[in-house]
Design a protein around this motif. Structure first.
Motif, PDB file in Angstrom:
ATOM      1  N   LYS A  48       0.835  -1.189   0.000  1.00 29.18           N
ATOM      2  CA  LYS A  48       0.000   0.000   0.000  1.00 29.18           C
ATOM      3  C   LYS A  48       0.878   1.251   0.000  1.00 29.18           C
ATOM      4  CE  LYS A  48      -3.921   2.105   2.460  1.00 29.18           C
ATOM      5  NZ  LYS A  48      -4.802   2.013   3.656  1.00 29.18           N
ATOM      6  N   ARG A  49       0.409   2.282  -0.712  1.00 29.58           N
ATOM      7  CA  ARG A  49       1.126   3.564  -0.695  1.00 29.58           C
ATOM      8  C   ARG A  49       0.828   4.283   0.608  1.00 29.58           C
ATOM      9  NH1 ARG A  49      -0.054   8.979  -2.224  1.00 29.58           N
ATOM     10  NH2 ARG A  49      -2.163   8.338  -2.830  1.00 29.58           N
ATOM     11  N   VAL A  50       1.896   4.754   1.268  1.00 32.65           N
ATOM     12  CA  VAL A  50       1.749   5.438   2.543  1.00 32.65           C
ATOM     13  C   VAL A  50       2.610   6.696   2.563  1.00 32.65           C
ATOM     14  CG1 VAL A  50       1.266   3.305   3.808  1.00 32.65           C
ATOM     15  CG2 VAL A  50       3.641   4.132   3.620  1.00 32.65           C
ATOM     16  N   GLY A  51       2.328   7.570   3.521  1.00 32.11           N
ATOM     17  CA  GLY A  51       3.176   8.722   3.774  1.00 32.11           C
ATOM     18  C   GLY A  51       4.177   8.407   4.868  1.00 32.11           C
ATOM     19  N   LEU A  52       5.322   9.049   4.823  1.00 36.49           N
ATOM     20  CA  LEU A  52       6.380   8.842   5.813  1.00 36.49           C
ATOM     21  C   LEU A  52       6.921  10.188   6.266  1.00 36.49           C
ATOM     22  CD1 LEU A  52       8.449   6.111   3.900  1.00 36.49           C
ATOM     23  CD2 LEU A  52       6.767   5.687   5.700  1.00 36.49           C
ATOM     24  N   ILE A  53       7.243  10.297   7.552  1.00 35.38           N
ATOM     25  CA  ILE A  53       7.918  11.471   8.083  1.00 35.38           C
ATOM     26  C   ILE A  53       9.174  11.020   8.822  1.00 35.38           C
ATOM     27  CG2 ILE A  53       7.802  13.309   9.822  1.00 35.38           C
ATOM     28  CD1 ILE A  53       4.958  13.798   9.103  1.00 35.38           C
ATOM     29  N   SER A  54      10.279  11.717   8.592  1.00 37.16           N
ATOM     30  CA  SER A  54      11.529  11.390   9.270  1.00 37.16           C
ATOM     31  C   SER A  54      12.319  12.668   9.517  1.00 37.16           C
ATOM     32  CB  SER A  54      12.365  10.412   8.440  1.00 37.16           C
ATOM     33  OG  SER A  54      12.859  11.047   7.265  1.00 37.16           O
ATOM     34  N   THR A  55      13.328  12.585  10.349  1.00 37.65           N
ATOM     35  CA  THR A  55      14.269  13.677  10.553  1.00 37.65           C
ATOM     36  C   THR A  55      15.636  13.209  10.080  1.00 37.65           C
ATOM     37  OG1 THR A  55      14.655  12.941  12.823  1.00 37.65           O
ATOM     38  CG2 THR A  55      13.001  14.647  12.494  1.00 37.65           C
ATOM     39  N   PRO A  80      15.226   6.422  11.806  1.00 33.47           N
ATOM     40  CA  PRO A  80      13.842   6.238  12.260  1.00 33.47           C
ATOM     41  C   PRO A  80      12.858   7.069  11.436  1.00 33.47           C
ATOM     42  CG  PRO A  80      15.321   6.635  14.123  1.00 33.47           C
ATOM     43  CD  PRO A  80      16.105   6.932  12.874  1.00 33.47           C
ATOM     44  N   ALA A  81      11.696   6.497  11.194  1.00 36.56           N
ATOM     45  CA  ALA A  81      10.625   7.185  10.478  1.00 36.56           C
ATOM     46  C   ALA A  81       9.293   6.655  10.990  1.00 36.56           C
ATOM     47  CB  ALA A  81      10.745   6.959   8.973  1.00 36.56           C
ATOM     48  N   VAL A  82       8.227   7.360  10.640  1.00 34.99           N
ATOM     49  CA  VAL A  82       6.907   6.924  11.064  1.00 34.99           C
ATOM     50  C   VAL A  82       5.930   7.058   9.902  1.00 34.99           C
ATOM     51  CG1 VAL A  82       6.275   9.218  11.940  1.00 34.99           C
ATOM     52  CG2 VAL A  82       5.122   7.194  12.847  1.00 34.99           C
ATOM     53  N   VAL A  83       5.014   6.095   9.786  1.00 35.61           N
ATOM     54  CA  VAL A  83       3.975   6.156   8.765  1.00 35.61           C
ATOM     55  C   VAL A  83       3.003   7.273   9.141  1.00 35.61           C
ATOM     56  CG1 VAL A  83       2.058   4.918   7.679  1.00 35.61           C
ATOM     57  CG2 VAL A  83       4.195   3.715   8.204  1.00 35.61           C
ATOM     58  N   SER A  84       2.755   8.167   8.193  1.00 37.01           N
ATOM     59  CA  SER A  84       1.976   9.375   8.470  1.00 37.01           C
ATOM     60  C   SER A  84       0.761   9.469   7.556  1.00 37.01           C
ATOM     61  CB  SER A  84       2.855  10.612   8.281  1.00 37.01           C
ATOM     62  OG  SER A  84       2.101  11.804   8.355  1.00 37.01           O
ATOM     63  N   LYS A  85      -0.264  10.123   8.067  1.00 41.57           N
ATOM     64  CA  LYS A  85      -1.435  10.427   7.258  1.00 41.57           C
ATOM     65  C   LYS A  85      -1.070  11.481   6.218  1.00 41.57           C
ATOM     66  CE  LYS A  85      -6.260  11.960   7.761  1.00 41.57           C
ATOM     67  NZ  LYS A  85      -7.290  12.431   8.725  1.00 41.57           N
TER      68      LYS A  85
END
Length: 409
Positions: free
Chosen positions: A325-332, A392-397
């Motif tokens: 599935k296509r998802v959004g990701l946010i990381s620093t 590290p990253a997190v799946v985001s809306k």
């Protein structure tokens, strides 16, 4: 740090004036290639150069990646004021005839019959295997034709695809015809768009809501079609204008201090913050609408009838789910780019990034990509492999930045 990350990313993507941007599958990536094949130029080409536009090769066209302002400044100006983007390289098509709706619906997943006059929708060309051939906007005008806008990188493929189906329809006795348009197309995007444009049109823009369209003179220029849509997440319009008048219209818009020119660089980061797909990166013929989280483009009537290309593959996926599935990701940390591996917490490869950049608005890295379905829930902690290190990253809306489409008062 953000400015440096953008600069480094732009240098990698745009090391020479004629080098391609990493903005799609059809971009050429070296100076030699661009000299072997003559690049196409929009009617604004000389205007871009006169305004300091840095020209790059994109989908066979010479297009501005940015102007004198930095990428970040151009991006933020669009979010806070408004910008003009030259999108004349995109394919504009009119579909005529009594059977025009039936014709276009034989190629796409959308329900065009249910649209009101002068209303449009985002849709998808699909193939018999359920893959996405291109994304497009179809507007059902009150002028006896459908107005279709599709991607520059797929223009040859799309036109050939439509022409092949046209011959089949005509052979079967259907009344339908195509006109590939010569008009230019510019996008005026940003929160001050309406106050800028209202000075040049007679129609009340408060009545022109998101994904609706009108034929109207613009700053005295006849033959313009104004559609309230865009690729930035902001309120905006796309204006189809006779090519002989596009420089004049652009100059009239730029006379307002709210308006600046913007290029492909800002357009890419703006659309990514808005969670919008780029064909060739985030969707292609190997991805289905369900995998791409674009089920909403499939009309309910079309799902029930299963009468669009690839329906027997796509419709069952809606209930049965898919493996990815296509998802959004946010990381620093270091920016995340296309083809970056996505890892589980224990280091196993579970997917790949399809688009990514530092977000000027969020001051974080944003990206989208495909992961195994079990890792697609918003809030899931994952990792991305950047320079051979797990970050590290997190799946985001998505959208990452709230969209501001004008839905009416």
């Amino acid at each position: 740090m953000l400015a440096r990350a953008f600069a480094n990313g732009l240098c990698k993507r745009f090391p020479r004036e004629t080098r391609a941007v990493g903005l799609g599958a059809t971009v050429r990536q070296d100076r030699q290639a661009s000299t072997e094949v003559a690049l196409k130029k929009t009617p604004l080409y000389e205007f871009h150069r006169a305004q300091g536009g840095k020209m790059v090769e994109f989908a066979g066209w010479s297009m501005p990646v940015q102007y004198k302002d930095s990428h970040i400044n151009s991006h933020m100006h669009t979010r806070q004021h408004c910008s003009i983007f030259d999108v004349s390289h995109m394919l504009q098509t009119k579909v005529y005839g009594r059977d025009r709706v039936k014709f276009i619906e034989s190629l796409i997943v959308g329900d065009i019959a249910e649209l009101k006059d002068n209303q449009g929708t985002l849709s998808l060309f699909t193939n018999t295997k359920g893959g996405i051939m291109d994304d497009l906007i179809v507007t059902k005008t009150d002028q006896g034709y459908l107005y279709v806008v599709s991607n520059a990188g797929c223009a040859d493929k799309d036109s050939a695809h439509m022409q092949a189906r046209l011959q089949e329809f005509k052979a079967a006795g259907h009344d339908v015809d195509l006109e590939f348009m010569d008009e230019s197309l510019i996008a005026l995007q940003g929160p001050s768009m309406a106050q800028v444009l209202q000075k040049g049109v007679g129609d009340d823009l408060r009545k022109l809501t998101f994904m609706t369209s009108v034929l109207t003179p613009v700053f005295g220029i006849q033959g313009c079609r104004v559609t309230r849509c865009g690729y930035t997440g902001e309120d905006g319009v796309e204006i189809s204008v006779p090519s002989g008048d596009v420089v004049s219209l652009t100059e009239k818009l730029l006379a307002d201090s709210e308006v600046k020119l913007a290029g492909l660089g800002a357009r890419n980061s703006l659309r990514l913050e808005a969670g919008l797909c780029l064909y060739g990166n985030d969707i292609d013929e190997t991805t289905t609408p369900v995998e791409a989280s674009l089920v909403w483009t499939i009309g309910k009537r079309r799902r029930q009838a299963r009468d669009f290309p690839g329906a027997d593959i796509i419709v069952p996926q809606i209930k049965a789910k898919t493996q990815r599935k296509r998802v959004g990701l946010i990381s620093t940390g270091p920016p995340v780019r296309q083809h970056t591996p996505i890892l589980s917490s224990d280091g196993r490869v579970i997917g790949e990034v399809t688009s990514g950049c530092p977000s000027p608005c969020l001051k974080q890295n944003v990206a989208m990509g495909y992961v195994e379905a079990g890792f697609s829930k918003v809030g899931t902690s994952i990792q991305v492999e950047v320079r051979k290190k797990a970050v590290p990253a997190v799946v985001s809306k998505m959208p990452f930045v709230p969209t501001k489409y004008y839905m009416g008062q």
